[in-house]
Motif scaffolding. Structure first.
Motif, PDB file in Angstrom:
ATOM      1  N   PHE A  32     -25.044  49.946  75.227  1.00  0.00           N
ATOM      2  CA  PHE A  32     -23.927  49.747  76.163  1.00  0.00           C
ATOM      3  C   PHE A  32     -22.722  50.636  75.862  1.00  0.00           C
ATOM      4  O   PHE A  32     -21.664  50.461  76.466  1.00  0.00           O
ATOM      5  CB  PHE A  32     -23.491  48.276  76.209  1.00  0.00           C
ATOM      6  N   MET A  33     -22.855  51.600  74.943  1.00  0.00           N
ATOM      7  CA  MET A  33     -21.759  52.534  74.629  1.00  0.00           C
ATOM      8  C   MET A  33     -22.348  53.922  74.428  1.00  0.00           C
ATOM      9  O   MET A  33     -22.383  54.455  73.313  1.00  0.00           O
ATOM     10  CB  MET A  33     -20.994  52.085  73.381  1.00  0.00           C
ATOM     11  N   GLU A  34     -22.811  54.524  75.504  1.00  0.00           N
ATOM     12  CA  GLU A  34     -23.539  55.785  75.416  1.00  0.00           C
ATOM     13  C   GLU A  34     -22.697  56.938  74.871  1.00  0.00           C
ATOM     14  O   GLU A  34     -23.220  57.864  74.251  1.00  0.00           O
ATOM     15  CB  GLU A  34     -24.096  56.156  76.794  1.00  0.00           C
ATOM     16  N   SER A  35     -21.389  56.891  75.077  1.00  0.00           N
ATOM     17  CA  SER A  35     -20.551  58.011  74.666  1.00  0.00           C
ATOM     18  C   SER A  35     -20.110  57.935  73.217  1.00  0.00           C
ATOM     19  O   SER A  35     -19.428  58.827  72.715  1.00  0.00           O
ATOM     20  CB  SER A  35     -19.301  58.073  75.557  1.00  0.00           C
ATOM     21  N   VAL A  36     -20.485  56.880  72.511  1.00  0.00           N
ATOM     22  CA  VAL A  36     -20.084  56.700  71.118  1.00  0.00           C
ATOM     23  C   VAL A  36     -21.211  57.138  70.197  1.00  0.00           C
ATOM     24  O   VAL A  36     -22.385  56.854  70.441  1.00  0.00           O
ATOM     25  CB  VAL A  36     -19.706  55.228  70.851  1.00  0.00           C
ATOM     26  N   ASP A  37     -20.846  57.861  69.129  1.00  0.00           N
ATOM     27  CA  ASP A  37     -21.814  58.365  68.165  1.00  0.00           C
ATOM     28  C   ASP A  37     -22.454  57.197  67.408  1.00  0.00           C
ATOM     29  O   ASP A  37     -21.793  56.503  66.641  1.00  0.00           O
ATOM     30  CB  ASP A  37     -21.106  59.312  67.193  1.00  0.00           C
ATOM     31  N   GLU A  38     -23.733  57.006  67.597  1.00  0.00           N
ATOM     32  CA  GLU A  38     -24.446  55.901  66.982  1.00  0.00           C
ATOM     33  C   GLU A  38     -24.440  56.003  65.457  1.00  0.00           C
ATOM     34  O   GLU A  38     -24.280  55.005  64.746  1.00  0.00           O
ATOM     35  CB  GLU A  38     -25.878  55.870  67.495  1.00  0.00           C
ATOM     36  N   ALA A  39     -24.581  57.228  64.941  1.00  0.00           N
ATOM     37  CA  ALA A  39     -24.602  57.434  63.487  1.00  0.00           C
ATOM     38  C   ALA A  39     -23.255  57.087  62.868  1.00  0.00           C
ATOM     39  O   ALA A  39     -23.187  56.539  61.757  1.00  0.00           O
ATOM     40  CB  ALA A  39     -24.975  58.881  63.168  1.00  0.00           C
ATOM     41  N   ALA A  40     -22.170  57.379  63.586  1.00  0.00           N
ATOM     42  CA  ALA A  40     -20.836  57.063  63.083  1.00  0.00           C
ATOM     43  C   ALA A  40     -20.644  55.551  62.976  1.00  0.00           C
ATOM     44  O   ALA A  40     -19.999  55.062  62.051  1.00  0.00           O
ATOM     45  CB  ALA A  40     -19.775  57.665  63.988  1.00  0.00           C
ATOM     46  N   VAL A  41     -21.217  54.828  63.918  1.00  0.00           N
ATOM     47  CA  VAL A  41     -21.134  53.365  63.874  1.00  0.00           C
ATOM     48  C   VAL A  41     -21.967  52.835  62.716  1.00  0.00           C
ATOM     49  O   VAL A  41     -21.518  51.984  61.938  1.00  0.00           O
ATOM     50  CB  VAL A  41     -21.606  52.748  65.205  1.00  0.00           C
ATOM     51  N   ALA A  42     -23.182  53.332  62.571  1.00  0.00           N
ATOM     52  CA  ALA A  42     -24.090  52.853  61.530  1.00  0.00           C
ATOM     53  C   ALA A  42     -23.495  53.032  60.134  1.00  0.00           C
ATOM     54  O   ALA A  42     -23.751  52.225  59.239  1.00  0.00           O
ATOM     55  CB  ALA A  42     -25.426  53.582  61.631  1.00  0.00           C
ATOM     56  N   ALA A  43     -22.677  54.055  59.963  1.00  0.00           N
ATOM     57  CA  ALA A  43     -22.085  54.325  58.653  1.00  0.00           C
ATOM     58  C   ALA A  43     -21.041  53.293  58.246  1.00  0.00           C
ATOM     59  O   ALA A  43     -20.660  53.224  57.079  1.00  0.00           O
ATOM     60  CB  ALA A  43     -21.448  55.719  58.651  1.00  0.00           C
ATOM     61  N   HIS A  44     -20.590  52.481  59.196  1.00  0.00           N
ATOM     62  CA  HIS A  44     -19.533  51.518  58.910  1.00  0.00           C
ATOM     63  C   HIS A  44     -19.990  50.063  59.052  1.00  0.00           C
ATOM     64  O   HIS A  44     -19.153  49.159  59.082  1.00  0.00           O
ATOM     65  CB  HIS A  44     -18.330  51.776  59.821  1.00  0.00           C
ATOM     66  N   LEU A  45     -21.278  49.853  59.130  1.00  0.00           N
ATOM     67  CA  LEU A  45     -21.769  48.486  59.245  1.00  0.00           C
ATOM     68  C   LEU A  45     -21.662  47.778  57.899  1.00  0.00           C
ATOM     69  O   LEU A  45     -21.972  48.356  56.855  1.00  0.00           O
ATOM     70  CB  LEU A  45     -23.225  48.479  59.708  1.00  0.00           C
ATOM     71  N   GLY A  46     -21.216  46.550  57.917  1.00  0.00           N
ATOM     72  CA  GLY A  46     -21.073  45.806  56.683  1.00  0.00           C
ATOM     73  C   GLY A  46     -20.756  44.354  56.962  1.00  0.00           C
ATOM     74  O   GLY A  46     -20.745  43.904  58.104  1.00  0.00           O
ATOM     75  N   PRO A  47     -20.446  43.597  55.908  1.00  0.00           N
ATOM     76  CA  PRO A  47     -20.188  42.164  56.089  1.00  0.00           C
ATOM     77  C   PRO A  47     -18.796  41.837  56.592  1.00  0.00           C
ATOM     78  O   PRO A  47     -18.506  40.698  56.931  1.00  0.00           O
ATOM     79  CB  PRO A  47     -20.382  41.602  54.673  1.00  0.00           C
TER      80      PRO A  47
END
Length: 340
Positions: A150-165
């Motif tokens: 649902f956020m095609e314009s956002v870099d998926e890898a950039a999001v994955a790098a900040h996933l946490g608790p």
């Protein structure tokens, strides 16, 4: 978060628009910190809370204005001493709040809410990703199962790098607010007696998903445990035949007798559960340690056991013990997230 999304689904299904109000940054003595959320309806009624007080009061007023303009907005609130005097507040601090206007007729929103519900049913780890903009264009998506939707314009890898608790605000264009949406993990409560009956609703109220396990069917009934995520009637000697305990799970042992308690404890110590609590006195634990030692367990295993279970608040009744145990588990969960 589960209650907020459940309320949002109900509003959208009924054709009512909403403004999702989220605290994305805070400092000082604000009533609640980053991650607090509420929904504001057109009439000013709310679901959830961001802590009350000045921030919530002003946020409701602004959200009602955004219902008229159909826009989203970003605002910073400074609870200066003058503001506190005007509004009768006793706490200061600063809060940054994001307001998302969500339209009932948005098909993308409806699809996202349906996926969130399915992910929650499957207990899949997921994160809510919000593009924080002040241009009135709401953008929100979910990262789960290795993909951002649902956020095609956002870099998926950039999001994955900040996933946490914990939630995180990522600077950039756009600025992203990433926060845990669904966390896997359950509390397996062994024994469905009076203390368990008091404990499960308390734990459910603070976000734990409980599964009650007993070898007596009448002690795993929906009538006794309406707040439980699951109920299992099984054999205490073979818990592995009925469930699998992961590193995201907790084990609470409060069966009807010492022998069953020990049997479950021995099996629980063979799992990676991050919390293992055993009801009973220190004298009971001394005898249990001796028995565990004879079975080959050592100091590292003993250190994993919370016994007597719960924080030391001189609890006596089942309801008081439930508060004590829940408090200890909240602390264990918070420490685990901090260390992650």
């Amino acid at each position: 978060m589960e209650k907020i999304f459940s309320a949002l689904r109900e509003l959208i299904a009924s054709g009512e628009n909403a403004v999702l109000v989220s605290v994305i940054a805070s400092s000082g003595s604000t009533p609640r910190g980053s991650g607090a959320k509420m929904l504001v309806c057109r009439d000013g009624s709310i679901r959830g809370t961001i802590g009350g007080g000045a921030v919530e009061y002003r946020s409701i007023a602004l959200a009602r204005q955004l219902h008229e303009t159909k826009q989203s907005a970003l605002r910073a609130f400074d609870l200066s001493s003058e503001d506190k005097c005007d509004l009768g507040m006793i706490c200061g601090g600063n809060a940054t709040v994001y307001f998302q206007y969500l339209a009932a007729g948005d098909p993308v929103l409806s699809e996202m809410l349906a996926w969130e519900q399915e992910l929650r049913r499957q207990e899949t780890d997921a994160w809510l990703v919000t593009a924080v903009t002040g241009d009135g264009a709401p953008r929100m998506g979910i990262y789960a199962e290795g993909q951002l939707r649902f956020m095609e314009s956002v870099d998926e890898a950039a999001v994955a790098a900040h996933l946490g608790p914990r939630s995180v605000l990522v600077q950039g264009e756009p600025m992203l607010y990433i926060e845990p949406l669904i966390r896997s993990g359950r509390v397996y409560v062994f024994g469905g007696g009076h203390v368990a009956q008091a404990l499960v609703p308390v734990l459910a109220g603070v976000g734990f998903r409980c599964v009650v396990f007993d070898d007596r069917e009448r002690f795993t009934s929906p009538a006794l445990f309406p707040d439980a995520a699951g109920r299992i009637t099984g054999d205490f000697d073979r818990i592995g035949d009925f469930l699998t305990v992961s590193e995201s799970d907790c084990v609470v042992i409060m069966t009807r007798g010492h022998e069953a308690d020990y049997t479950v404890l021995e099996q629980a110590l063979a799992t990676p559960a991050y919390y293992i609590g055993l009801i009973g006195s220190r004298s009971k634990m001394a005898a249990t340690r001796e028995k565990l030692g004879a079975a080959g367990f050592g100091e590292a295993d003993f250190a994993r056991i919370h016994n007597p279970i719960g924080l030391p608040i001189l609890a006596d009744t089942p309801a008081e013990i439930a508060v004590s145990v829940a408090a200890e588990m909240i602390l264990a969960r918070a420490q685990r997230r901090k260390d992650a």
